[in-house]
Design an enzyme around this catalytic site. Structure first.
Site, short mmCIF file in Angstrom:
data_model
loop_
_atom_site.label_atom_id
_atom_site.label_comp_id
_atom_site.label_asym_id
_atom_site.label_seq_id
_atom_site.Cartn_x
_atom_site.Cartn_y
_atom_site.Cartn_z
N SER A 208 0.86 -1.12 -0.13
CA SER A 208 -0.01 0.03 0.05
C SER A 208 0.99 1.41 -0.13
O SER A 208 2.00 1.04 0.44
CB SER A 208 -0.88 -0.01 1.29
OG SER A 208 -1.47 1.22 1.42
N TYR B 278 0.46 -0.07 10.78
CA TYR B 278 -0.08 -0.34 9.23
C TYR B 278 1.15 0.04 8.24
O TYR B 278 1.49 -0.90 7.48
CB TYR B 278 -1.17 0.41 9.09
CG TYR B 278 -1.74 -0.02 7.53
CD1 TYR B 278 -2.17 -1.10 7.24
CD2 TYR B 278 -1.55 0.98 6.61
CE1 TYR B 278 -2.51 -1.63 5.99
CE2 TYR B 278 -2.16 0.60 5.23
CZ TYR B 278 -2.46 -0.54 5.01
OH TYR B 278 -3.03 -0.87 3.67
#
Length: 319
Positions: free
Chosen positions: A159, A185
């Protein structure tokens, strides 16, 4: 300066468009998180091109529904199901033990994002454990099956969130710093890229190529931990994507880059890269628009090798 790889596709391309005209008959694929969102559309495109697809899912009921949906929509009944909880190494090992045939495509797609602070029984922070260590253990366990295919591709779904943080080797699991969901994350997604860099270095001689990617901005279950008001407001403001990738993609468009790396002849033998919008991304110091580019630290071969060694040690000593 190295020229980035480009393809005839762009941010608006769908997974089905990427595989149009390709025949994957006889090729076996395993897609983690294949019951919903980008994973479901990745699996659907692979099955649509004739591959035998296994959905590796935590929720077997949802997986069963997804498998029926894929078989109905593609006319391909070769859609199987495997239980997989990436935060549970026993579950990973059981799936690996049950796999007894060559594996041509492994798409490490499943993931969690911005989750509240939580840890596995081993003391591993949950996002890092799920997004990186579980997939690392899975790929390591399936290495022989991938090598047996003699022409395998591993796809690591990362991502642009990797821009939030490099991997903090001195405090992987927030033992010494306050927990921050975005930072956690970010380092897990950086780890997904570093895995692709080192896996390609180690395994390309076995006929296994590995790449990482950013699928684009897609509304899926991944945003379940967002504040509902913030999520609703963001959905109302952000337009559909254009060819440049600025905007929100459909799940079918979000799956396109995964499917490109898994199947497209034009990236045959290409590995250790990071792609977005069906092209190789430019290396940047920081993500300028929240979506595009790959931070240099995510491609650092020394960090990649170190992460591999640390991950291998954690997994080996987990029992």
């Amino acid at each position: 300066m190295t020229t980035c790889i480009t393809t005839p596709f762009d941010a608006t391309s769908t997974a089905a468009e990427v595989v149009a005209g390709l025949d994957l008959t006889g090729r076996r694929a395993l897609v983690t998180g294949g019951a919903a969102g980008i994973g479901l559309e990745t699996a659907r495109a692979l099955a649509g091109a004739g591959a035998q697809v296994t959905l590796a899912v935590r929720d077997v009921g949802a997986g069963r529904t997804a498998a029926r949906d894929i078989a109905t929509s593609t006319g391909n009944d070769a859609v199987a199901l495997g239980h997989l909880d990436l935060a549970d190494l026993g579950s990973v090992e059981a799936l690996v033990a049950a796999w007894d045939e060559p594996l041509h495509i492994l798409v490490n797609n499943a993931g969690i994002m911005a989750s509240p602070e939580a840890y596995t029984p081993q003391g591993w922070e949950l996002q890092f454990a799920t997004n990186h260590l579980g997939h690392f253990a899975l790929a390591l366990g399936l290495h022989e099956a991938l090598a047996a295919a003699e022409d395998a591709r591993v796809v690591s779904v990362s991502s642009s969130g990797h821009g939030n943080a490099p991997v903090d080797f001195d405090d992987l699991f927030f033992d010494r710093r306050p927990y921050d969901a975005g930072t956690a994350y970010g380092q897990s997604k950086t780890a997904n890229v570093l895995f692709a860099v080192e896996a390609h270095r180690r395994w390309s001689g076995d006929g296994i190529t590995t790449n990482a990617l950013m699928p684009g901005g897609v509304w899926t279950g991944l945003q379940q931990h967002w504040d509902p008001k913030t999520l609703a407001a963001t959905k109302a403001q952000v337009p559909a994507t254009d060819a440049s990738g600025m905007g929100v993609k459909t799940p079918q468009q979000g799956a396109a880059t995964s499917v490109l790396l898994a199947t497209w002849p034009g990236v045959q033998g290409v590995g250790g890269g990071y792609f977005e919008d069906c092209h190789e991304a430019e290396v940047v110091d920081q993500i300028p628009d929240g979506l595009h580019g790959v931070c240099a630290y995510a491609l650092d071969p020394l960090a990649a090798e170190r992460l591999w060694d640390v991950s291998a040690s954690l997994v080996a000593n987990a029992h």
